[in-house]
Design a protein around this motif. Structure first.
Motif, PDB file in Angstrom:
ATOM      1  N   GLU A 181       0.836  -1.206   0.000  1.00  0.00           N
ATOM      2  CA  GLU A 181       0.000   0.000   0.000  1.00  0.00           C
ATOM      3  C   GLU A 181       0.870   1.256   0.000  1.00  0.00           C
ATOM      4  O   GLU A 181       0.508   2.279  -0.595  1.00  0.00           O
ATOM      5  N   LYS A 182       2.013   1.198   0.651  1.00  0.00           N
ATOM      6  CA  LYS A 182       2.943   2.333   0.602  1.00  0.00           C
ATOM      7  C   LYS A 182       3.407   2.576  -0.827  1.00  0.00           C
ATOM      8  O   LYS A 182       3.519   3.728  -1.278  1.00  0.00           O
ATOM      9  N   GLU A 183       3.647   1.491  -1.539  1.00  0.00           N
ATOM     10  CA  GLU A 183       4.073   1.625  -2.937  1.00  0.00           C
ATOM     11  C   GLU A 183       2.957   2.244  -3.777  1.00  0.00           C
ATOM     12  O   GLU A 183       3.221   3.054  -4.670  1.00  0.00           O
ATOM     13  N   GLN A 184       1.704   1.839  -3.483  1.00  0.00           N
ATOM     14  CA  GLN A 184       0.580   2.429  -4.212  1.00  0.00           C
ATOM     15  C   GLN A 184       0.493   3.926  -3.938  1.00  0.00           C
ATOM     16  O   GLN A 184       0.259   4.733  -4.856  1.00  0.00           O
ATOM     17  N   LEU A 185       0.686   4.316  -2.668  1.00  0.00           N
ATOM     18  CA  LEU A 185       0.657   5.739  -2.330  1.00  0.00           C
ATOM     19  C   LEU A 185       1.830   6.468  -2.977  1.00  0.00           C
ATOM     20  O   LEU A 185       1.690   7.588  -3.477  1.00  0.00           O
ATOM     21  N   ALA A 186       2.999   5.835  -2.997  1.00  0.00           N
ATOM     22  CA  ALA A 186       4.180   6.452  -3.619  1.00  0.00           C
ATOM     23  C   ALA A 186       3.951   6.693  -5.106  1.00  0.00           C
ATOM     24  O   ALA A 186       4.419   7.698  -5.678  1.00  0.00           O
ATOM     25  N   ALA A 187       3.216   5.767  -5.765  1.00  0.00           N
ATOM     26  CA  ALA A 187       2.934   5.933  -7.190  1.00  0.00           C
ATOM     27  C   ALA A 187       2.055   7.154  -7.429  1.00  0.00           C
ATOM     28  O   ALA A 187       2.261   7.919  -8.384  1.00  0.00           O
ATOM     29  N   VAL A 188       1.062   7.361  -6.548  1.00  0.00           N
ATOM     30  CA  VAL A 188       0.210   8.548  -6.667  1.00  0.00           C
ATOM     31  C   VAL A 188       1.031   9.804  -6.397  1.00  0.00           C
ATOM     32  O   VAL A 188       0.883  10.829  -7.085  1.00  0.00           O
ATOM     33  N   MET A 189       1.909   9.742  -5.396  1.00  0.00           N
ATOM     34  CA  MET A 189       2.776  10.887  -5.091  1.00  0.00           C
ATOM     35  C   MET A 189       3.648  11.252  -6.300  1.00  0.00           C
ATOM     36  O   MET A 189       3.828  12.441  -6.613  1.00  0.00           O
ATOM     37  N   GLN A 190       4.139  10.229  -6.987  1.00  0.00           N
ATOM     38  CA  GLN A 190       5.037  10.479  -8.127  1.00  0.00           C
ATOM     39  C   GLN A 190       4.299  11.196  -9.253  1.00  0.00           C
ATOM     40  O   GLN A 190       4.891  12.033  -9.946  1.00  0.00           O
ATOM     41  N   ARG A 191       3.007  10.888  -9.436  1.00  0.00           N
ATOM     42  CA  ARG A 191       2.231  11.563 -10.477  1.00  0.00           C
ATOM     43  C   ARG A 191       2.084  13.052 -10.183  1.00  0.00           C
ATOM     44  O   ARG A 191       1.794  13.845 -11.062  1.00  0.00           O
ATOM     45  N   HIS A 192       2.263  13.422  -8.902  1.00  0.00           N
ATOM     46  CA  HIS A 192       2.198  14.836  -8.505  1.00  0.00           C
ATOM     47  C   HIS A 192       3.588  15.390  -8.188  1.00  0.00           C
ATOM     48  O   HIS A 192       3.721  16.386  -7.470  1.00  0.00           O
ATOM     49  N   ASP A 193       4.604  14.722  -8.737  1.00  0.00           N
ATOM     50  CA  ASP A 193       5.996  15.183  -8.596  1.00  0.00           C
ATOM     51  C   ASP A 193       6.456  15.226  -7.146  1.00  0.00           C
ATOM     52  O   ASP A 193       7.229  16.107  -6.739  1.00  0.00           O
ATOM     53  N   ILE A 194       5.974  14.302  -6.349  1.00  0.00           N
ATOM     54  CA  ILE A 194       6.466  14.170  -4.978  1.00  0.00           C
ATOM     55  C   ILE A 194       7.250  12.872  -4.898  1.00  0.00           C
ATOM     56  O   ILE A 194       6.725  11.799  -5.200  1.00  0.00           O
ATOM     57  N   GLU A 195       8.497  12.970  -4.486  1.00  0.00           N
ATOM     58  CA  GLU A 195       9.346  11.781  -4.438  1.00  0.00           C
ATOM     59  C   GLU A 195       9.411  11.234  -3.015  1.00  0.00           C
ATOM     60  O   GLU A 195       9.534  11.965  -2.036  1.00  0.00           O
ATOM     61  N   TRP A 196       9.300   9.938  -2.940  1.00  0.00           N
ATOM     62  CA  TRP A 196       9.424   9.248  -1.647  1.00  0.00           C
ATOM     63  C   TRP A 196      10.904   8.991  -1.380  1.00  0.00           C
ATOM     64  O   TRP A 196      11.534   8.181  -2.038  1.00  0.00           O
ATOM     65  N   GLU A 197      11.470   9.720  -0.443  1.00  0.00           N
ATOM     66  CA  GLU A 197      12.875   9.565  -0.108  1.00  0.00           C
ATOM     67  C   GLU A 197      13.024   8.402   0.870  1.00  0.00           C
ATOM     68  O   GLU A 197      12.715   8.511   2.042  1.00  0.00           O
ATOM     69  N   ARG A 198      13.520   7.293   0.354  1.00  0.00           N
ATOM     70  CA  ARG A 198      13.654   6.091   1.171  1.00  0.00           C
ATOM     71  C   ARG A 198      14.984   6.131   1.911  1.00  0.00           C
ATOM     72  O   ARG A 198      16.010   5.735   1.385  1.00  0.00           O
ATOM     73  N   LYS A 199      14.959   6.609   3.115  1.00  0.00           N
ATOM     74  CA  LYS A 199      16.155   6.675   3.940  1.00  0.00           C
ATOM     75  C   LYS A 199      15.976   5.839   5.195  1.00  0.00           C
ATOM     76  O   LYS A 199      14.955   5.198   5.394  1.00  0.00           O
ATOM     77  N   GLY A 200      16.973   5.883   6.073  1.00  0.00           N
ATOM     78  CA  GLY A 200      16.937   5.060   7.272  1.00  0.00           C
ATOM     79  C   GLY A 200      15.787   5.396   8.188  1.00  0.00           C
ATOM     80  O   GLY A 200      15.331   4.578   8.960  1.00  0.00           O
ATOM     81  N   THR A 201      15.329   6.633   8.129  1.00  0.00           N
ATOM     82  CA  THR A 201      14.194   7.034   8.959  1.00  0.00           C
ATOM     83  C   THR A 201      13.176   7.734   8.091  1.00  0.00           C
ATOM     84  O   THR A 201      13.518   8.412   7.132  1.00  0.00           O
ATOM     85  N   HIS A 202      11.911   7.602   8.432  1.00  0.00           N
ATOM     86  CA  HIS A 202      10.843   8.244   7.683  1.00  0.00           C
ATOM     87  C   HIS A 202      10.274   9.429   8.425  1.00  0.00           C
ATOM     88  O   HIS A 202       9.253   9.969   8.025  1.00  0.00           O
ATOM     89  N   GLU A 203      10.918   9.830   9.494  1.00  0.00           N
ATOM     90  CA  GLU A 203      10.325  10.856  10.329  1.00  0.00           C
ATOM     91  C   GLU A 203      10.336  12.221   9.679  1.00  0.00           C
ATOM     92  O   GLU A 203       9.439  13.008   9.896  1.00  0.00           O
ATOM     93  N   LYS A 204      11.374  12.521   8.845  1.00  0.00           N
ATOM     94  CA  LYS A 204      11.501  13.879   8.317  1.00  0.00           C
ATOM     95  C   LYS A 204      11.417  13.913   6.795  1.00  0.00           C
ATOM     96  O   LYS A 204      11.827  14.872   6.179  1.00  0.00           O
ATOM     97  N   HIS A 205      10.897  12.853   6.183  1.00  0.00           N
ATOM     98  CA  HIS A 205      10.831  12.811   4.724  1.00  0.00           C
ATOM     99  C   HIS A 205       9.457  12.353   4.290  1.00  0.00           C
ATOM    100  O   HIS A 205       8.695  11.784   5.070  1.00  0.00           O
ATOM    101  N   LEU A 206       9.163  12.575   2.972  1.00  0.00           N
ATOM    102  CA  LEU A 206       7.862  12.206   2.458  1.00  0.00           C
ATOM    103  C   LEU A 206       7.733  10.699   2.480  1.00  0.00           C
ATOM    104  O   LEU A 206       8.519   9.991   1.862  1.00  0.00           O
TER     105      LEU A 206
END
Length: 459
Positions: A181-206
């Motif tokens: 489901e996160k991947e599905q949300l990331a795909a919608v984000m990408q269509r709106h030019d929002i990139e999911w920054e996959r880092k060690g923590t998700h606290e400060k990133h999309l």
């Protein structure tokens, strides 16, 4: 992340400290269906087929929703919470916040179609907190089951149908599905030019945040404490209602009995008053007779020679006394004694009736007082019921139902002791009723005995 699931909170039936009620009108409610209706839609037909096969009544299921709520194998529903960014980069008051809300709205449109075995009954987008986020509550179900209901609640089987099968302890069906489901949300984000920054923590990133764990822990703790307090209050009220439930019917029966006895007491009192009037009339009749007898006795003492029959020629004095004078005196004496006894008895009965009338009135007043006590107790019980309804409105039917079920189980275990404790509550009223009946019965027996004695004397 997995949410505990509070439909009342999601629909804003109550507000947490981190919400702004003035912005609640910006929230979006995609659906909000009563979970009981969802259970009827999904499982009623299957439940009917299951119960029809059962030969033992104790294996039949009356209410499937209640069975799931009281069981430990499955939760009645599950919740996922999705959020993009945090309050620093996607604050609800900024353009980025509006963009995040738009992305979440697009995501939720395809959720039910993508997950047909997860029946969504509540879905809300919150715009009255720091960051836009989405709550989705659903009932997982499976069909064609060989065990129990052929259509039943099962998160594991529902996700298996969607292609998610558990592996290691950390790689469960749920974790796999959440990641998808996160991947599905990331795909919608990408269509709106929002990139999911996959880092060690998700606290400060999309990303799809874990319900803002660090930012919301204190709020959730406070809410849980408030809910626990309300649940404890609900359980206490449910306990009081359970303790008095049997009393309500018993008090109604005692009240009806008391009213009946009170009516009988009033009727007896009126009857006694009527009898007093009869006795008074009889006394009015007897009194002049006795006065006449008294005058005749006085006159008789001075005119014995006029009263006694004349003696025959050459009749001896002894013969005259025995055959004429003595029988006459005995007859007059008996007649006078009978009249005097009747008068005395009448006076005694009159006095007894007055005493009985007074006692009946006292019993009547006592019974009416008991009736007033019963009415007051019933009013108290109605007040408890009103308080219970208020708790239901605050907590919701689900939580109150669970608390009542727990209290009923406790009551079942302690039924014998509760009956022993409840018995003295009715003792005083019942004792008064029994005493009033015994008094009436005793007075009637005494009256019957006196009348029988009077008839014997007149003979």
């Amino acid at each position: 992340m997995v949410g505990k699931g509070s439909v009342n909170h999601n629909s804003r039936k109550f507000h947490a400290k981190n919400t702004d009620p003035e912005r609640s009108d910006r929230n979006v409610e995609y659906c909000n269906q009563d979970i009981r209706e969802v259970y009827h839609e999904l499982f009623d037909e299957s439940l009917a087929r299951y119960n029809e096969k059962q030969t033992r009544s104790d294996r039949r299921i009356d209410n499937y929703y209640e069975k799931i709520c009281s069981g430990k194998q499955e939760k009645p529903f599950h919740e996922i919470i999705l959020q993009i960014g945090n309050k620093d980069d996607m604050n609800v008051m900024t353009e980025n916040g509006e963009l995040a809300a738009k992305v979440l709205a697009e995501y939720v449109e395809e959720f039910q179609k993508r997950n047909p075995t997860l029946k969504v009954f509540s879905s809300h987008l919150h715009m009255d907190e720091a960051t836009p986020h989405l709550h989705i509550d659903f009932v997982p179900f499976t069909t064609g089951s060989k065990r129990g209901l052929d259509t039943r609640v099962s998160l594991k089987q529902a996700l298996a149908v969607l292609g998610f099968k558990g592996g290691t302890r950390s790689d469960t069906e749920w974790n796999q599905w959440v990641a998808a489901e996160k991947e599905q949300l990331a795909a919608v984000m990408q269509r709106h030019d929002i990139e999911w920054e996959r880092k060690g923590t998700h606290e400060k990133h999309l990303s799809v945040l874990d319900f803002e764990k660090k930012e919301r822990e204190k709020e959730v703790t406070v809410l849980e404490q408030e809910v626990d307090s309300l649940e404890a209050e609900s359980a206490a009220l449910a306990g009081r209602i359970a303790e008095n439930r049997a009393d309500i019917q018993g008090l109604d029966e005692v009240r009806e009995e008391a009213e009946k006895v009170a009516e009988e007491a009033v009727e007896r009192s009126e009857k006694a008053e009527r009898q007093v009037k009869v006795y008074e009339k009889e006394l009015d009749v007897i009194k002049p007779v006795m006065e006449s007898i008294d005058r005749e006795l006085k006159e008789f003492r001075g005119k014995i020679e006029d009263t006694l029959p004349p003696a025959a020629t050459l009749e001896r004095a002894a013969s005259y006394r025995e055959n004429k004078a003595k029988p006459l005196f005995i007859k007059m004496k008996n007649k006078i004694a009978a009249l005097a006894a009747r008068l005395t008895e009448t006076m005694q009965e009159l006095k007894a009736v007055k005493v009985e009338n007074k006692e009946l009135k006292e019993d009547n007043n006592l019974l009416f007082s008991d009736c007033n006590d019963l009415f007051k107790e019933n009013a108290g019980l109605k007040n408890i019921a009103f308080m219970f309804e208020r708790v239901v409105r605050v907590l919701g039917e689900d939580k109150v139902f669970m608390a009542v079920r727990q209290d009923e189980e406790r009551e079942r275990m302690e039924a014998e002791r509760n009956r022993t404790e409840q018995a003295p509550k009715k003792k005083s009223v019942r004792k008064n009723l029994e005493r009033a009946k015994e008094n009436v019965t005793a007075r009637e027996a005494e009256k019957s005995k006196k009348k029988s004695k009077s008839r014997d004397m007149e003979r």
